[in-house]
Design a protein around this motif. Structure first.
Motif, PDB file in Angstrom:
ATOM      1  N   MET A   1       0.931  -1.219  -0.030  1.00  0.00           N
ATOM      2  CA  MET A   1      -0.018   0.003  -0.032  1.00  0.00           C
ATOM      3  C   MET A   1       0.995   1.433   0.060  1.00  0.00           C
ATOM      4  N   ALA A   2       1.910   1.304   0.842  1.00  0.00           N
ATOM      5  CA  ALA A   2       2.683   2.473   0.783  1.00  0.00           C
ATOM      6  C   ALA A   2       3.495   2.709  -0.510  1.00  0.00           C
ATOM      7  N   ALA A   3       3.923   1.477  -1.088  1.00  0.00           N
ATOM      8  CA  ALA A   3       4.638   1.838  -2.308  1.00  0.00           C
ATOM      9  C   ALA A   3       3.647   2.406  -3.453  1.00  0.00           C
ATOM     10  N   ILE A  44      -2.190  12.036   3.324  1.00  0.00           N
ATOM     11  CA  ILE A  44      -3.551  11.732   3.598  1.00  0.00           C
ATOM     12  C   ILE A  44      -3.842  10.391   3.437  1.00  0.00           C
ATOM     13  N   THR A  45      -3.344   9.808   2.216  1.00  0.00           N
ATOM     14  CA  THR A  45      -3.396   8.409   2.106  1.00  0.00           C
ATOM     15  C   THR A  45      -3.083   7.280   2.879  1.00  0.00           C
ATOM     16  N   LEU A  46      -1.818   7.502   3.348  1.00  0.00           N
ATOM     17  CA  LEU A  46      -1.361   6.657   4.421  1.00  0.00           C
ATOM     18  C   LEU A  46      -2.158   6.598   5.970  1.00  0.00           C
ATOM     19  N   PHE A  47      -2.454   8.078   5.951  1.00  0.00           N
ATOM     20  CA  PHE A  47      -3.225   8.220   7.364  1.00  0.00           C
ATOM     21  C   PHE A  47      -4.470   7.372   7.341  1.00  0.00           C
ATOM     22  N   ARG A  52      -7.892   2.383   8.746  1.00  0.00           N
ATOM     23  CA  ARG A  52      -8.332   1.125   8.248  1.00  0.00           C
ATOM     24  C   ARG A  52      -7.827  -0.332   8.753  1.00  0.00           C
ATOM     25  N   GLU A  53      -6.611  -0.010   9.268  1.00  0.00           N
ATOM     26  CA  GLU A  53      -6.038  -1.362   9.985  1.00  0.00           C
ATOM     27  C   GLU A  53      -7.053  -1.970  10.960  1.00  0.00           C
TER      28      GLU A  53
END
Length: 57
Positions: A1-3, A44-47, A52-53
């Motif tokens: 997801m991070a990549a 924003i996306t990583l937050f 959602r974890e």
């Protein structure tokens, strides 16, 4: 997801920087737009992904 987030943020940053240059901005302004767009999108996306974890406990 991070990549995926970093790649998408980078692409959006390049698009925003190109739009700033086409709009007549200075190169330093375009670089600033690139950095703000990349880091802003990534943050924003990583937050949102962190929220959602699922807590396994």
């Amino acid at each position: 997801m991070a990549a995926i987030t970093l790649i998408a943020g980078s692409i959006l940053g390049w698009v925003a920087a190109a739009a700033a240059l086409v709009g007549g901005a200075l190169a330093s302004t375009a670089i600033l737009v690139f950095l703000i767009t990349c880091f802003g999108f990534s943050a924003i996306t990583l937050f949102a992904a962190a929220l959602r974890e699922v807590n396994p406990s």
